[in-house]
Design a protein around this motif. Structure first.
Motif, PDB file in Angstrom:
ATOM      1  N   TYR A 305     -10.089   0.105  -3.257  1.00 25.60           N
ATOM      2  CA  TYR A 305      -9.473  -1.227  -3.235  1.00 25.60           C
ATOM      3  C   TYR A 305     -10.221  -2.104  -2.241  1.00 25.60           C
ATOM      4  O   TYR A 305     -10.469  -1.693  -1.095  1.00 25.60           O
ATOM      5  CB  TYR A 305      -8.000  -1.123  -2.841  1.00 25.60           C
ATOM      6  CG  TYR A 305      -7.388  -2.433  -2.381  1.00 25.60           C
ATOM      7  CD1 TYR A 305      -7.266  -3.517  -3.254  1.00 25.60           C
ATOM      8  CD2 TYR A 305      -6.947  -2.593  -1.071  1.00 25.60           C
ATOM      9  CE1 TYR A 305      -6.721  -4.720  -2.829  1.00 25.60           C
ATOM     10  CE2 TYR A 305      -6.390  -3.785  -0.635  1.00 25.60           C
ATOM     11  CZ  TYR A 305      -6.281  -4.853  -1.517  1.00 25.60           C
ATOM     12  OH  TYR A 305      -5.749  -6.051  -1.092  1.00 25.60           O
ATOM     13  N   SER A 306     -10.601  -3.302  -2.674  1.00 25.76           N
ATOM     14  CA  SER A 306     -11.224  -4.300  -1.801  1.00 25.76           C
ATOM     15  C   SER A 306     -12.426  -3.696  -1.070  1.00 25.76           C
ATOM     16  O   SER A 306     -13.376  -3.232  -1.700  1.00 25.76           O
ATOM     17  CB  SER A 306     -10.177  -4.847  -0.827  1.00 25.76           C
ATOM     18  OG  SER A 306     -10.699  -5.907  -0.062  1.00 25.76           O
ATOM     19  N   ASP A 332     -10.091  -5.020  -7.579  1.00 28.32           N
ATOM     20  CA  ASP A 332     -10.649  -6.226  -6.954  1.00 28.32           C
ATOM     21  C   ASP A 332     -11.629  -5.834  -5.850  1.00 28.32           C
ATOM     22  O   ASP A 332     -11.522  -6.272  -4.701  1.00 28.32           O
ATOM     23  CB  ASP A 332      -9.527  -7.095  -6.387  1.00 28.32           C
ATOM     24  CG  ASP A 332      -9.898  -8.582  -6.387  1.00 28.32           C
ATOM     25  OD1 ASP A 332     -10.855  -8.960  -7.095  1.00 28.32           O
ATOM     26  OD2 ASP A 332      -9.231  -9.354  -5.677  1.00 28.32           O
ATOM     27  N   TYR A 357     -10.111  -7.306 -11.645  1.00 29.57           N
ATOM     28  CA  TYR A 357     -10.623  -8.263 -10.664  1.00 29.57           C
ATOM     29  C   TYR A 357      -9.896  -9.601 -10.741  1.00 29.57           C
ATOM     30  O   TYR A 357      -9.310  -9.978 -11.763  1.00 29.57           O
ATOM     31  CB  TYR A 357     -12.128  -8.471 -10.863  1.00 29.57           C
ATOM     32  CG  TYR A 357     -12.520  -8.986 -12.227  1.00 29.57           C
ATOM     33  CD1 TYR A 357     -12.689 -10.361 -12.457  1.00 29.57           C
ATOM     34  CD2 TYR A 357     -12.739  -8.107 -13.289  1.00 29.57           C
ATOM     35  CE1 TYR A 357     -13.058 -10.841 -13.704  1.00 29.57           C
ATOM     36  CE2 TYR A 357     -13.106  -8.575 -14.537  1.00 29.57           C
ATOM     37  CZ  TYR A 357     -13.261  -9.945 -14.742  1.00 29.57           C
ATOM     38  OH  TYR A 357     -13.618 -10.426 -15.986  1.00 29.57           O
ATOM     39  N   THR A 358      -9.957 -10.301  -9.622  1.00 27.41           N
ATOM     40  CA  THR A 358      -9.466 -11.677  -9.517  1.00 27.41           C
ATOM     41  C   THR A 358     -10.675 -12.605  -9.447  1.00 27.41           C
ATOM     42  O   THR A 358     -11.826 -12.170  -9.562  1.00 27.41           O
ATOM     43  CB  THR A 358      -8.599 -11.849  -8.260  1.00 27.41           C
ATOM     44  OG1 THR A 358      -9.426 -11.669  -7.107  1.00 27.41           O
ATOM     45  CG2 THR A 358      -7.450 -10.850  -8.238  1.00 27.41           C
ATOM     46  N   HIS A 360     -11.936 -13.752  -6.932  1.00 31.50           N
ATOM     47  CA  HIS A 360     -12.755 -13.479  -5.750  1.00 31.50           C
ATOM     48  C   HIS A 360     -13.953 -12.594  -6.078  1.00 31.50           C
ATOM     49  O   HIS A 360     -15.008 -12.713  -5.440  1.00 31.50           O
ATOM     50  CB  HIS A 360     -11.904 -12.813  -4.665  1.00 31.50           C
ATOM     51  CG  HIS A 360     -10.748 -13.645  -4.210  1.00 31.50           C
ATOM     52  ND1 HIS A 360     -10.910 -14.796  -3.469  1.00 31.50           N
ATOM     53  CD2 HIS A 360      -9.407 -13.506  -4.407  1.00 31.50           C
ATOM     54  CE1 HIS A 360      -9.722 -15.327  -3.205  1.00 31.50           C
ATOM     55  NE2 HIS A 360      -8.791 -14.563  -3.772  1.00 31.50           N
ATOM     56  N   THR A 361     -13.819 -11.708  -7.028  1.00 27.39           N
ATOM     57  CA  THR A 361     -14.917 -10.799  -7.376  1.00 27.39           C
ATOM     58  C   THR A 361     -15.380 -10.988  -8.819  1.00 27.39           C
ATOM     59  O   THR A 361     -16.170 -10.180  -9.320  1.00 27.39           O
ATOM     60  CB  THR A 361     -14.471  -9.334  -7.176  1.00 27.39           C
ATOM     61  OG1 THR A 361     -13.307  -9.080  -7.980  1.00 27.39           O
ATOM     62  CG2 THR A 361     -14.153  -9.060  -5.717  1.00 27.39           C
ATOM     63  N   ASP A 365     -18.291  -8.779 -11.010  1.00 28.20           N
ATOM     64  CA  ASP A 365     -17.828  -7.947 -12.124  1.00 28.20           C
ATOM     65  C   ASP A 365     -18.553  -8.325 -13.412  1.00 28.20           C
ATOM     66  O   ASP A 365     -18.956  -7.444 -14.190  1.00 28.20           O
ATOM     67  CB  ASP A 365     -16.311  -8.099 -12.299  1.00 28.20           C
ATOM     68  CG  ASP A 365     -15.522  -7.156 -11.410  1.00 28.20           C
ATOM     69  OD1 ASP A 365     -15.277  -6.015 -11.823  1.00 28.20           O
ATOM     70  OD2 ASP A 365     -15.165  -7.543 -10.271  1.00 28.20           O
ATOM     71  N   GLU A 396      -9.701  -8.803 -16.261  1.00 31.23           N
ATOM     72  CA  GLU A 396      -9.531  -9.982 -15.403  1.00 31.23           C
ATOM     73  C   GLU A 396      -8.053 -10.338 -15.351  1.00 31.23           C
ATOM     74  O   GLU A 396      -7.395 -10.455 -16.385  1.00 31.23           O
ATOM     75  CB  GLU A 396     -10.332 -11.158 -15.943  1.00 31.23           C
ATOM     76  CG  GLU A 396     -10.231 -12.399 -15.069  1.00 31.23           C
ATOM     77  CD  GLU A 396     -11.082 -13.547 -15.576  1.00 31.23           C
ATOM     78  OE1 GLU A 396     -11.258 -14.546 -14.831  1.00 31.23           O
ATOM     79  OE2 GLU A 396     -11.577 -13.462 -16.723  1.00 31.23           O
ATOM     80  N   HIS A 403      -4.853 -11.152  -4.101  1.00 29.78           N
ATOM     81  CA  HIS A 403      -5.679 -10.027  -3.665  1.00 29.78           C
ATOM     82  C   HIS A 403      -4.890  -9.076  -2.761  1.00 29.78           C
ATOM     83  O   HIS A 403      -5.030  -7.853  -2.869  1.00 29.78           O
ATOM     84  CB  HIS A 403      -6.917 -10.559  -2.929  1.00 29.78           C
ATOM     85  CG  HIS A 403      -7.801  -9.466  -2.397  1.00 29.78           C
ATOM     86  ND1 HIS A 403      -8.692  -8.784  -3.185  1.00 29.78           N
ATOM     87  CD2 HIS A 403      -7.919  -8.938  -1.141  1.00 29.78           C
ATOM     88  CE1 HIS A 403      -9.338  -7.885  -2.453  1.00 29.78           C
ATOM     89  NE2 HIS A 403      -8.884  -7.959  -1.208  1.00 29.78           N
ATOM     90  N   TYR A 406      -2.731  -6.593  -4.697  1.00 31.04           N
ATOM     91  CA  TYR A 406      -3.375  -6.108  -5.914  1.00 31.04           C
ATOM     92  C   TYR A 406      -3.107  -4.630  -6.190  1.00 31.04           C
ATOM     93  O   TYR A 406      -3.149  -4.199  -7.341  1.00 31.04           O
ATOM     94  CB  TYR A 406      -4.885  -6.355  -5.834  1.00 31.04           C
ATOM     95  CG  TYR A 406      -5.510  -6.664  -7.169  1.00 31.04           C
ATOM     96  CD1 TYR A 406      -5.309  -7.901  -7.779  1.00 31.04           C
ATOM     97  CD2 TYR A 406      -6.292  -5.725  -7.829  1.00 31.04           C
ATOM     98  CE1 TYR A 406      -5.873  -8.197  -9.010  1.00 31.04           C
ATOM     99  CE2 TYR A 406      -6.870  -6.007  -9.054  1.00 31.04           C
ATOM    100  CZ  TYR A 406      -6.649  -7.246  -9.647  1.00 31.04           C
ATOM    101  OH  TYR A 406      -7.203  -7.538 -10.874  1.00 31.04           O
ATOM    102  N   ALA A 410      -1.389  -5.887 -10.506  1.00 32.92           N
ATOM    103  CA  ALA A 410      -2.674  -6.352 -11.031  1.00 32.92           C
ATOM    104  C   ALA A 410      -2.459  -6.747 -12.491  1.00 32.92           C
ATOM    105  O   ALA A 410      -1.762  -7.719 -12.761  1.00 32.92           O
ATOM    106  CB  ALA A 410      -3.727  -5.269 -10.878  1.00 32.92           C
TER     107      ALA A 410
END
Length: 439
Positions: A305-306, A332, A357-358, A360-361, A365, A396, A403, A406, A410
């Motif tokens: 995660y992250s 994410d 993913y959000t 942010h990434t 991705d 997505e 985040h 998440y 998700a």
């Protein structure tokens, strides 16, 4: 007739003469007996003679003394003294020696013995019961969640940072050593990089006799095992609620810091050493030391995660047991190392890969999806279908999914639980044990 009378008188005189002689003899015998008796009675009536008493007493003393002397000598010779007959108690007779012990008694030794009643013979017929008979079941074991210190966990780490090949602890102040992160902030080793604990979770339903899997969870930045992984993100609960025959391992990375450093997982074979040590701990925690080999051969699913993307990528690349990894889940988390993820996906087509993913990434991705498609690998973009060997899925998530939350929300609530449910329900992804491979 006249001549006969004198003859009778003569005979009569003769008889009287014989009778008189007999009486005199009888009287003489009585006198001879009575005279000594009377003399004896006369002596008994007199007081004892003092001289005679003294003589008798002296004689008795001499006799007694002689007798006692002989008896005493005999006793001494034979050892029959008072001490011999009544010896003083010795210490060893009152207290047992080192080789002896007191007889241990149980309370049952003093309780009245019950007569054993013979069991009645089983009837040849069955009696109907008005209530259903429920067979006895052993009480279920509770979940086991604990923190275990492991030498092979991520920290403390005194090696180099592979990104720069410079010492990881690159800052010092007096006796303290620290690391300057990519953001420029300094984190001290004794505060941030010294926790070697691992969160271990064994669900109550876990059965080592059945095919199972070990889930390794790498948390993100600013986290602790208890506050975040266990309580806020509820990772152990998701593993249990999935119903999968799975165990959780979550090593503490940088403690509550904005840092993704992988520590010992940067090292070649680091992930292999971690899993080997974990197998020994799992065997002890589950109560069967002989089960370490079974845990050492179980397949692995890595969840990052992250900021957990960094130890995930390096464990796949240089960890030494990538063939035991049956699945990778990134939440994410694609902030870099795309080449390492693409390499594992390409060389392990029997495993599955999921990345949600959000925004942010999203850019990275999409870049990773493009890399895989160029290699001829099919990519799905939803989690509606089942997970199969070789499945590669990118999901997505829409607006409103943050985040920070998440791990619990998700594409669905409790995404880790959803992945484990889909994995366990797919026959072709049967969680069979596999032999560990050499790096």
């Amino acid at each position: 007739m006249a001549g006969a009378a004198p003859k009778l008188r003569a005979d009569d005189r003769a008889d009287r003469t014989m009778s008189g002689r007999h009486d005199r003899a009888l009287r003489a015998g009585l006198i001879s007996v009575m005279v000594p008796l009377s003399l004896t009675l006369v002596q008994c009536g007199k007081a004892p003679d003092p001289a005679a008493l003294a003589a008798n007493s002296q004689a008795n003393v001499q006799v007694v003394a002689k007798t006692n002397s002989q008896s005493s000598n005999a006793r001494v010779a034979s050892g029959d003294t008072f001490e011999d007959r009544f010896p003083a108690p010795q210490f060893k007779e009152r207290f047992p020696s080192a080789s002896e012990s007191f007889l241990q008694r149980q309370m049952s030794d003093f309780s009245p013995k019950r007569a054993v009643q013979s069991q009645p013979e089983q009837a040849s017929y069955k009696v109907a019961s008005l209530e259903p008979q429920v067979p006895y079941k052993r009480p279920a074991r509770e979940d086991l969640t604990t923190l275990v210190s492991m030498k092979s966990s991520a920290f403390p780490y005194f090696g180099n940072n592979p990104a720069s090949d410079a010492p990881f602890l690159n800052i010092s102040k007096g006796d303290r050593r620290g690391h300057r992160s990519y953001s420029g902030r300094v984190y001290w080793q004794d505060e941030t990089y010294s926790d070697s604990r691992v969160l271990v979770h064994v669900p109550e339903h876990f059965d080592l006799r059945k095919p199972g899997v070990i889930v390794v969870f790498f948390h993100g930045n600013g986290a602790t095992l208890e506050r975040d992984v266990r309580d806020r993100q509820m990772v152990p609960k998701q593993v249990t609620d999935s119903g999968a025959n799975a165990i959780l391992l979550a090593p503490q990375m940088a403690v509550d810091a904005a840092d993704s450093s992988a520590g010992k997982f940067w090292q070649p074979g680091g992930f292999k050493r971690f899993m080997a040590e974990s197998a020994d701990h799992l065997a002890r925690l589950t109560g069967d030391p002989n089960s370490a080999r079974a845990f050492a051969n179980m397949p692995i699913v890595i969840v990052g995660y992250s900021g957990g993307f960094l130890p995930t990528a390096w464990s796949l690349e240089v960890g030494g047991i990538s063939d035991r990894v049956r699945g990778v889940v990134l939440l994410d988390a694609v902030y870099g190392e795309m080449d390492k993820f693409a390499s594992w996906i390409e060389s392990h087509r029997s495993g599955f890969f999921v990345s949600a993913y959000t925004r942010h990434t999203a850019r990275r991705d999409r870049e990773l999806m493009s890399m895989l498609r160029q290699k001829g690998i099919s990519v799905a973009e939803d989690m509606d279908g089942p997970l199969r060997p070789g499945s590669v899925v990118f999901v997505e998530t829409g607006e409103g999914i943050t985040h920070r939350d998440y791990v619990t929300r998700a594409w669905t609530r409790d995404p880790l639980k959803d992945v484990l449910v889909k994995m366990a329900a797919t026959p072709s992804l049967a969680l069979t044990r596999v032999a560990s491979t050499n790096p």
